[in-house]
Enzyme design. Sequence first.
Site, PDB file in Angstrom:
ATOM      1  CE  LYS A 194      -3.848   2.159   2.317  1.00 31.57           C
ATOM      2  NZ  LYS A 194      -4.229   1.643   3.962  1.00 31.57           N
TER       3      LYS A 194
ATOM      4  CB  SER B  83      -7.539   4.578   3.689  1.00 34.55           C
ATOM      5  OG  SER B  83      -6.685   4.062   4.232  1.00 34.55           O
TER       6      SER B  83
ATOM      7  CB  SER C 171      -7.985   1.721   7.136  1.00 37.81           C
ATOM      8  OG  SER C 171      -8.309   2.732   6.176  1.00 37.81           O
TER       9      SER C 171
END
Length: 480
Positions: free
Chosen positions: A84, A159, A183
């Site tokens: 990520k 996210s 997230s």
Amino acid sequence: MAELHDLTALEQAGNIRSGALSPVELTEHYLARIERLDDTLGAFLTRTPEIARKQAAEAENEATAARREGRALPPLHGVPVPVKDLSQVADVRCTMGSRAFADHIAPVDDHVVGKLRAAGTILLGKTNTPEFGLPCYTENALAPPARTPWDLERSAGGSSGGAAAAVAGGLAPLAHASDGGGSIRIPAAACGLFGIKPSRGRVSSGPVLHDITGLSTSGPLGRTVADTATLLDVLSGPMPGDPYTAPALPPGETFAAQAGRDPGRLRIAVLADAPVPGVEVHDDCRAAVAGTAALLSDLGHQVEELSLPADDGLLHSFTRVWSVMAALRPVPPEHEELLLPLTRHLRERGGTVQGTDLAGALHAFRMLAQTVADGLMPPGGGYDMILSPTVAAPAPKIGALRNDADPRAEFAAIGAFTPFAALYNATGQPAISVPLHWTDSGLPIGVMFGGRYGDEAGLIALAAQLEQARPWAARKPALW
């Protein structure tokens, strides 16, 4: 005929160990799928084909040598695992989803990246994230929005939306993700995946952007419980400088092994109503919880309804801490104008929070954790786990939550969509999202389990039991 991305990560790794599959072949397969599908899914912010090919060649050489010498390899050796873009990979662009960092090159590896390197995994690229990981959708000014492959008009969540879109769309077998307020679990629910938010301190957030609030942690996203638990093994472990550490597993135990363990008969509380005033839970999310509760009863678990008084105290404390975290991002003054309205709003709000207010909010988190540990989930009594919706509604349409004209209203809408998730970030408990329900239109709906602090093992064992009873990995979106 089955293709390489139809295999689980553990099947891929097993074929690499035996010599039936080359890491180079596997990597090229995924790079081709990324080239063909990423513009549609919005999974990646930065692709790293040169690094991937170099690592794949090294992994192939190591696998050949290990077979010749009779040596064991790490369980995910040669398997692609993207990172990520909130985490740093040395000498690779790290944007954190922001135009303010569009050209930023990371100087060092985060500890999780070092662990992925040591495990022999392959870096396909950096996955898409909203600016600084702040909202629960993945839309920024750098890349197309991350979309769930089950309905390309809808968000993959956030996210870790890019990570989830990549795995659910067959662009990666597993993905590194992170979770500061849901997230990992929110995108897992939106994309039909299994996601684990580990206990506070299980995975290091260092060495550069330590989260001293304890809200955030890295964790894994995957299609199967065993795959995801294996990646948790890779990511876990304390590092020098960590402000928190979670209780270690007994010597010789792994999280992957828990996927084959009988969870025993558990006492599970069912929380169907949002603990935040004024938030309605969608019928599909209620149906997912009710169906899961029935399945748990059929499997022999003791299931009891739990009612908590609606209280916005946690929301107020979380908002204070979240806005301070936004304000702490080191944005050069000349780049502030490049930030999105929600980010600017939170940074401005964070700049007004006094030290005593921040300390009070963090103390409220600790008292909440103590209350849950002592009152709801004491060792040897109370509930073993809490079942709830992961989110309060199905995945929203792209742009539905975003409100550049009124970021205060946008943040309120985000809170209404995710009223269950932040509890476990505040308490530090582990939590999982399990894809046990699909709507009539084919949209996945996740359910969440929260466990006792340090008990990822119990959550994994239960998830594997549910997976065996109601398998989900064979479900694949049309673009698969």
